[in-house]
Structures are given as C-alpha cells and as structure tokens.
Design a protein around this motif. Structure first.
Motif, PDB file in Angstrom:
ATOM      1  N   TRP A   9       0.679  -1.332  -0.001  1.00  0.00           N
ATOM      2  CA  TRP A   9       0.060   0.047   0.189  1.00  0.00           C
ATOM      3  C   TRP A   9       0.881   1.387   0.062  1.00  0.00           C
ATOM      4  N   VAL A  10       1.882   1.091   0.767  1.00  0.00           N
ATOM      5  CA  VAL A  10       2.847   2.563   0.632  1.00  0.00           C
ATOM      6  C   VAL A  10       3.384   2.728  -0.690  1.00  0.00           C
ATOM      7  N   PHE A  11       3.874   1.656  -1.323  1.00  0.00           N
ATOM      8  CA  PHE A  11       4.305   1.798  -2.722  1.00  0.00           C
ATOM      9  C   PHE A  11       3.249   2.263  -3.788  1.00  0.00           C
ATOM     10  N   ALA A  12       2.012   1.540  -3.616  1.00  0.00           N
ATOM     11  CA  ALA A  12       1.098   1.788  -4.441  1.00  0.00           C
ATOM     12  C   ALA A  12       0.576   3.382  -4.100  1.00  0.00           C
ATOM     13  N   ILE A  13       0.476   3.834  -3.023  1.00  0.00           N
ATOM     14  CA  ILE A  13       0.193   5.342  -2.865  1.00  0.00           C
ATOM     15  C   ILE A  13       1.285   6.344  -3.312  1.00  0.00           C
ATOM     16  N   VAL A  14       2.627   5.812  -3.133  1.00  0.00           N
ATOM     17  CA  VAL A  14       3.673   6.743  -3.705  1.00  0.00           C
ATOM     18  C   VAL A  14       3.724   6.757  -5.274  1.00  0.00           C
ATOM     19  N   ALA A  15       3.419   5.517  -5.980  1.00  0.00           N
ATOM     20  CA  ALA A  15       3.249   5.524  -7.335  1.00  0.00           C
ATOM     21  C   ALA A  15       2.124   6.159  -7.740  1.00  0.00           C
ATOM     22  N   GLY A  16       0.927   6.352  -7.172  1.00  0.00           N
ATOM     23  CA  GLY A  16      -0.250   7.041  -7.572  1.00  0.00           C
ATOM     24  C   GLY A  16       0.270   8.633  -7.386  1.00  0.00           C
ATOM     25  N   ILE A  17       0.632   8.915  -6.295  1.00  0.00           N
ATOM     26  CA  ILE A  17       1.061  10.608  -6.053  1.00  0.00           C
ATOM     27  C   ILE A  17       1.977  11.000  -7.113  1.00  0.00           C
ATOM     28  N   SER A  18       2.923  10.141  -7.275  1.00  0.00           N
ATOM     29  CA  SER A  18       4.304  10.527  -8.122  1.00  0.00           C
ATOM     30  C   SER A  18       3.779  10.481  -9.607  1.00  0.00           C
ATOM     31  N   ALA A  19       2.841   9.766 -10.060  1.00  0.00           N
ATOM     32  CA  ALA A  19       2.166   9.765 -11.480  1.00  0.00           C
ATOM     33  C   ALA A  19       1.228  10.923 -11.664  1.00  0.00           C
ATOM     34  N   ALA A  20       0.876  11.375 -10.401  1.00  0.00           N
ATOM     35  CA  ALA A  20      -0.175  12.595 -10.781  1.00  0.00           C
ATOM     36  C   ALA A  20       0.755  13.757 -10.801  1.00  0.00           C
ATOM     37  N   ALA A  21       1.950  13.661  -9.940  1.00  0.00           N
ATOM     38  CA  ALA A  21       2.642  14.749 -10.141  1.00  0.00           C
ATOM     39  C   ALA A  21       3.665  15.094 -11.398  1.00  0.00           C
ATOM     40  N   VAL A  22       3.633  13.760 -12.189  1.00  0.00           N
ATOM     41  CA  VAL A  22       4.226  13.690 -13.607  1.00  0.00           C
ATOM     42  C   VAL A  22       3.601  14.848 -14.540  1.00  0.00           C
ATOM     43  N   ILE A  23       2.286  14.828 -14.324  1.00  0.00           N
ATOM     44  CA  ILE A  23       1.362  15.521 -15.274  1.00  0.00           C
ATOM     45  C   ILE A  23       1.038  16.873 -14.751  1.00  0.00           C
ATOM     46  N   SER A  24       1.510  17.299 -13.404  1.00  0.00           N
ATOM     47  CA  SER A  24       0.944  18.347 -12.886  1.00  0.00           C
ATOM     48  C   SER A  24       2.063  19.202 -12.557  1.00  0.00           C
ATOM     49  N   VAL A  25       3.294  19.058 -12.592  1.00  0.00           N
ATOM     50  CA  VAL A  25       4.327  19.900 -12.278  1.00  0.00           C
ATOM     51  C   VAL A  25       4.832  20.626 -13.468  1.00  0.00           C
ATOM     52  N   ARG A  26       5.404  21.800 -13.478  1.00  0.00           N
ATOM     53  CA  ARG A  26       5.644  22.682 -14.404  1.00  0.00           C
ATOM     54  C   ARG A  26       7.263  22.546 -14.953  1.00  0.00           C
ATOM     55  N   VAL A  29      12.275  18.745 -15.542  1.00  0.00           N
ATOM     56  CA  VAL A  29      13.081  17.952 -14.881  1.00  0.00           C
ATOM     57  C   VAL A  29      12.641  17.473 -13.770  1.00  0.00           C
ATOM     58  N   HIS A  30      11.577  18.194 -12.929  1.00  0.00           N
ATOM     59  CA  HIS A  30      10.823  17.441 -11.832  1.00  0.00           C
ATOM     60  C   HIS A  30       9.957  16.408 -12.482  1.00  0.00           C
ATOM     61  N   ALA A  31       9.342  16.751 -13.552  1.00  0.00           N
ATOM     62  CA  ALA A  31       8.517  15.757 -14.277  1.00  0.00           C
ATOM     63  C   ALA A  31       9.222  14.358 -14.266  1.00  0.00           C
ATOM     64  N   VAL A  32      10.428  14.498 -14.882  1.00  0.00           N
ATOM     65  CA  VAL A  32      11.171  13.275 -14.967  1.00  0.00           C
ATOM     66  C   VAL A  32      11.711  12.689 -13.873  1.00  0.00           C
TER      67      VAL A  32
END
Length: 72
Positions: A9-26, A29-32
């Motif tokens: 569950w920890v890795f799944a939540i981290v994956a979900g949050i970081s996947a959302a951050a990929v499309i939301s950060v401007r 380099v942070h997206a990568v």
C-alpha cells in the motif's frame, strides 16, 4: 496486517501520487524525476506480488532511457 501488505500500500500510494505529479508539475526536470519515482514504485509493487521479471523491467528501461529523457 503483515509487512508485505503495508509495503504494497505504501508503494502503491507513492506511485499514484508521483504519477499525478508527472502531469501536474511545470518543471520538466521535476516531471522526469517524478516519472522515475513512479517506475521504481511500480517495480517494487511487482516485486512484492512475486512477478520478478515485471519488477526488473521498469528499472532496466529507466536506466537506459533516463539520459535521453533528460536531454530532451
């Protein structure tokens, strides 16, 4: 709850949050970096459920394609 369930569950939540951050950060380099975190989190989830090949594959293609992504 055992440690495998908690780690899943920890890795799944981290994956979900970081996947959302990929499309939301401007910043690209942070997206990568968020994309790499997503790949590693998903790889850990696959390793926890016993699919070793699917756990190693994202790490291997991340290692091979990361320099290309950062150059773009």
């Amino acid at each position: 709850m055992d440690w495998v369930n908690i780690a899943f569950w920890v890795f799944a939540i981290v994956a979900g949050i970081s996947a959302a951050a990929v499309i939301s950060v401007r910043n690209p380099v942070h997206a990568v970096l968020c994309l790499v975190l997503t790949f590693f989190s998903v790889a850990c989830v696959w390793l926890l459920v016993g699919a070793e090949f699917l756990g190693v594959a994202p790490v291997s293609y991340t290692h091979l394609t990361l320099p290309t992504i950062l150059l773009v």
